[in-house]
Design a protein around this motif. Structure first.
Motif, PDB file in Angstrom:
ATOM      1  N   HIS A  37      40.739  46.218  49.510  1.00  0.00           N
ATOM      2  CA  HIS A  37      39.818  45.622  48.804  1.00  0.00           C
ATOM      3  C   HIS A  37      38.904  44.760  49.654  1.00  0.00           C
ATOM      4  CE1 HIS A  37      42.765  46.127  45.696  1.00  0.00           C
ATOM      5  NE2 HIS A  37      41.863  45.630  44.820  1.00  0.00           N
TER       6      HIS A  37
ATOM      7  N   TYR B  55      37.931  41.855  50.097  1.00  0.00           N
ATOM      8  CA  TYR B  55      38.112  40.348  50.320  1.00  0.00           C
ATOM      9  C   TYR B  55      39.604  40.010  50.589  1.00  0.00           C
ATOM     10  CZ  TYR B  55      40.147  41.403  45.528  1.00  0.00           C
ATOM     11  OH  TYR B  55      40.770  41.759  44.389  1.00  0.00           O
TER      12      TYR B  55
ATOM     13  N   ARG C 153      41.255  37.087  49.987  1.00  0.00           N
ATOM     14  CA  ARG C 153      42.114  36.127  49.091  1.00  0.00           C
ATOM     15  C   ARG C 153      42.417  36.650  47.668  1.00  0.00           C
ATOM     16  NH1 ARG C 153      38.884  30.661  48.980  1.00  0.00           N
ATOM     17  NH2 ARG C 153      40.491  29.979  47.985  1.00  0.00           N
TER      18      ARG C 153
ATOM     19  N   SER D  85      42.878  37.359  44.173  1.00  0.00           N
ATOM     20  CA  SER D  85      42.365  37.089  42.850  1.00  0.00           C
ATOM     21  C   SER D  85      43.215  37.054  41.793  1.00  0.00           C
ATOM     22  CB  SER D  85      41.068  38.123  42.536  1.00  0.00           C
ATOM     23  OG  SER D  85      41.703  39.583  42.139  1.00  0.00           O
ATOM     24  N   GLU D  86      42.603  36.428  40.448  1.00  0.00           N
ATOM     25  CA  GLU D  86      43.560  36.361  39.627  1.00  0.00           C
ATOM     26  C   GLU D  86      44.092  37.719  38.926  1.00  0.00           C
ATOM     27  OE1 GLU D  86      40.179  36.203  35.890  1.00  0.00           O
ATOM     28  OE2 GLU D  86      40.897  34.326  36.784  1.00  0.00           O
ATOM     29  N   THR D  87      43.795  38.714  39.239  1.00  0.00           N
ATOM     30  CA  THR D  87      44.198  40.036  38.801  1.00  0.00           C
ATOM     31  C   THR D  87      45.109  40.771  39.753  1.00  0.00           C
ATOM     32  OG1 THR D  87      42.339  41.285  39.287  1.00  0.00           O
ATOM     33  CG2 THR D  87      42.027  40.346  37.214  1.00  0.00           C
ATOM     34  N   ASP D  88      44.968  40.470  40.973  1.00  0.00           N
ATOM     35  CA  ASP D  88      45.805  41.209  41.963  1.00  0.00           C
ATOM     36  C   ASP D  88      47.133  41.263  41.879  1.00  0.00           C
ATOM     37  OD1 ASP D  88      43.480  42.016  43.765  1.00  0.00           O
ATOM     38  OD2 ASP D  88      43.474  40.016  44.515  1.00  0.00           O
TER      39      ASP D  88
ATOM     40  N   ASN E 154      39.125  43.463  37.242  1.00  0.00           N
ATOM     41  CA  ASN E 154      38.841  42.619  38.290  1.00  0.00           C
ATOM     42  C   ASN E 154      37.455  42.342  38.293  1.00  0.00           C
ATOM     43  OD1 ASN E 154      38.439  41.738  41.123  1.00  0.00           O
ATOM     44  ND2 ASN E 154      40.075  42.848  41.764  1.00  0.00           N
TER      45      ASN E 154
ATOM     46  N   PHE F 236      35.328  40.856  40.595  1.00  0.00           N
ATOM     47  CA  PHE F 236      34.948  40.964  41.924  1.00  0.00           C
ATOM     48  C   PHE F 236      34.505  42.453  42.287  1.00  0.00           C
ATOM     49  CE2 PHE F 236      34.312  41.602  46.305  1.00  0.00           C
ATOM     50  CZ  PHE F 236      33.622  40.509  46.885  1.00  0.00           C
TER      51      PHE F 236
END
Length: 503
Positions: free
Chosen positions: A17, A19, A21, A23-26, A157, A159
């Motif tokens: 990915h 990024y 950090r 995320s809420e779906t990772d 996701n 992002f």
């Protein structure tokens, strides 16, 4: 990725990915990847697969699923481009009427599973894995059934959903494009696996040719070389240049598609600095006399660039009607005695027919192909046929150890492919061997450097490789021939990479 057959970790998933950090779906997708890994560990795949390869492939399949759910657009770009090229969404498989390009499909899973097996196992063993291999298809079906059941509940996701939303990024300038290109090339589930082999080759070459360099120096050389590779060579399963991938992702309605289509990359070479203005630096190629205006935005310190005093060695990229410097650069003082030559006018356009082509066609009585069994006979053709001067350089001494040559001429010039005449069916070719062709002609499509792409295309399109087949197909010989014939260009793109797109 950790070689652990039972678990995939968050850092492994985030590595795919743009990024770092969570995320809420990772966590949801990480759990999905681990579930796919469990399905795989219970399956009976007919290949010895390491834990690391299983984990990588499970993450790639999950990232594909995330792409479809979140509408990232990478998978859709791949199948859309494949359809544009070949009239069908995917290679190898007959697609049902209920194949939907915006949803998860069994054939997608089968292809991605095969691609990972080919890249990580087949390429290592120098063999072509049958894309219809029964245990691959069975595992693909299990994974598809699992993902299909998750399709309605899987979260987007956000992002990734907005990653290629070009309207909301500073895509009017090259750095934004280059930044996202870096993720696509080095980390994405579809392109990065295809790029590992050429990157590893660069790493190997750096260690070979710079044995006394420090680790820091080697890493700097490697970083520079692979970043240039990102724009200089085709990549991914369709051997597209980076701007072609972005153009496919953008689609016809997106802004900046025109910038992607007109993108140009000049790999590192020397330029004379000839002018400076408030906004641009004019440089002239020492190689061909081409002059370009580079925006000052692309270089932090221009104080050391003096017109007609400085030579800069650098890569240049043309994007959105502006030229930019790219990557590392070096400068030196211009040497009047050695450097200054009359500017060669740069002319971009079609070249006239190569004179060797015209001579070849006269000698061959208008035939584009010639077949020569030995190096001595090849040398005689050079001297008596092409009227070349008999000296070591003209006689291509690197070919002395070869035989069974195929010569091909087109307006670009003459191509020579040693060792392949036994594969080519032609009434003028006494070296043709149907059995040898059946067993080995697949190499022409999968081994880099074995056959120039212009010659390969001519041989296929003129039906001179009728025995070539996918030798690992478990079905009848004729099926292996059809499978190769129907998908040869895709196979050549995937395996030959820069050799496919080479001039």
């Amino acid at each position: 990725m950790k070689a652990n057959s039972s678990s995939i970790y968050m850092q492994d998933w985030l590595a795919l990915h743009p990024y770092n950090r969570v995320s809420e779906t990772d966590q949801y997708y990480l759990d999905l990847a681990n579930s796919i890994l469990k399905i795989w560990n219970k399956s009976e795949l007919s290949f010895q697969v390491t834990a690391e390869i299983k984990s990588s492939a499970a993450c790639h399949l999950t990232a594909y699923f995330e792409d479809v759910i979140s509408q990232l657009g990478l998978w859709k770009a791949f199948i859309s481009k494949h359809k544009e090229l070949y009239g069908k969404y995917l290679p190898f498989y007959s697609l049902p009427n209920n194949y939907f390009e915006d949803e998860v499909n069994y054939e997608d899973i089968a292809f991605l599973l095969w691609l990972n097996m080919q890249l990580y196992i087949g390429n290592d063993k120098e063999e072509f894995i049958d894309p219809e291999e029964s245990s691959i298809m069975a595992l693909a079906k299990e994974i598809y059934d699992f993902l299909d059941a998750e399709y309605e509940v899987a979260p987007e996701n956000n992002f990734m959903n907005g990653f290629f939303d070009f309207k909301n990024k500073e895509y009017d300038k090259f750095p934004a494009f280059a930044n996202d290109a870096e993720w696509l090339f080095f980390q994405s589930y579809l392109l990065a696996p295809c790029n590992e082999e050429p990157i590893n080759e660069i790493i190997s070459q750096v260690h070979k040719y710079y044995p006394k360099a420090t680790d820091k120096e080697k890493n700097a050389i490697i970083h520079d070389a692979v970043n240039r590779l990102m724009f200089s060579d085709p990549c991914g399963p369709l051997a597209l240049s980076m701007n072609e991938w972005f153009s496919a992702i953008a689609g016809s309605q997106q802004p900046f598609k025109d910038s992607f289509d007109k993108f140009e990359f000049i790999d590192r070479q020397e330029f004379y600095v000839i002018e400076k203005s408030n906004s641009h630096i004019k440089i002239r190629s020492a190689e061909n006399g081409r002059e370009i205006d580079v925006t000052k935005e692309s270089i932090k310190n221009i104080s050391g660039l003096h017109p007609w005093k400085t030579v800069i060695r650098v890569c240049c990229a043309f994007y959105n009607d502006s030229w930019w410097f790219f990557g590392e650069y070096s400068t030196r003082e211009l040497n009047d005695e050695e450097d200054i030559h009359p500017a060669v006018p740069y002319i971009k356009g079609e070249k006239a027919d190569d004179p060797v082509y015209n001579t070849f066609m006269k000698v061959s009585n208008g035939e584009s192909l010639m077949f020569i069994s030995s190096y001595d006979a090849l040398k005689e053709f050079f001297i008596k046929g092409l009227k070349w001067e008999d000296n070591e350089d003209n006689m291509m001494p690197d070919l002395k150890e070869f035989h069974n040559f195929v010569l091909y001429a087109n307006p670009k010039g003459m191509l020579i492919a040693p060792g392949i005449a036994t594969y080519v069916k032609d009434e003028r070719n006494s070296m043709y061997d149907a059995e040898d062709a059946s067993e080995n002609a697949l190499d022409l499509f999968t081994v880099q450097g074995s056959c120039p792409i212009d010659l390969l295309r001519y041989l296929v399109e003129s039906n001179r490789l009728p025995d070539a087949r996918i030798t690992t197909s478990a079905k009848e010989k004729e099926h292996g021939q059809r499978l190769l014939r129907d998908n040869w260009d895709f196979i050549a793109r995937l395996f030959l990479e820069s050799y496919y797109r080479g001039e």
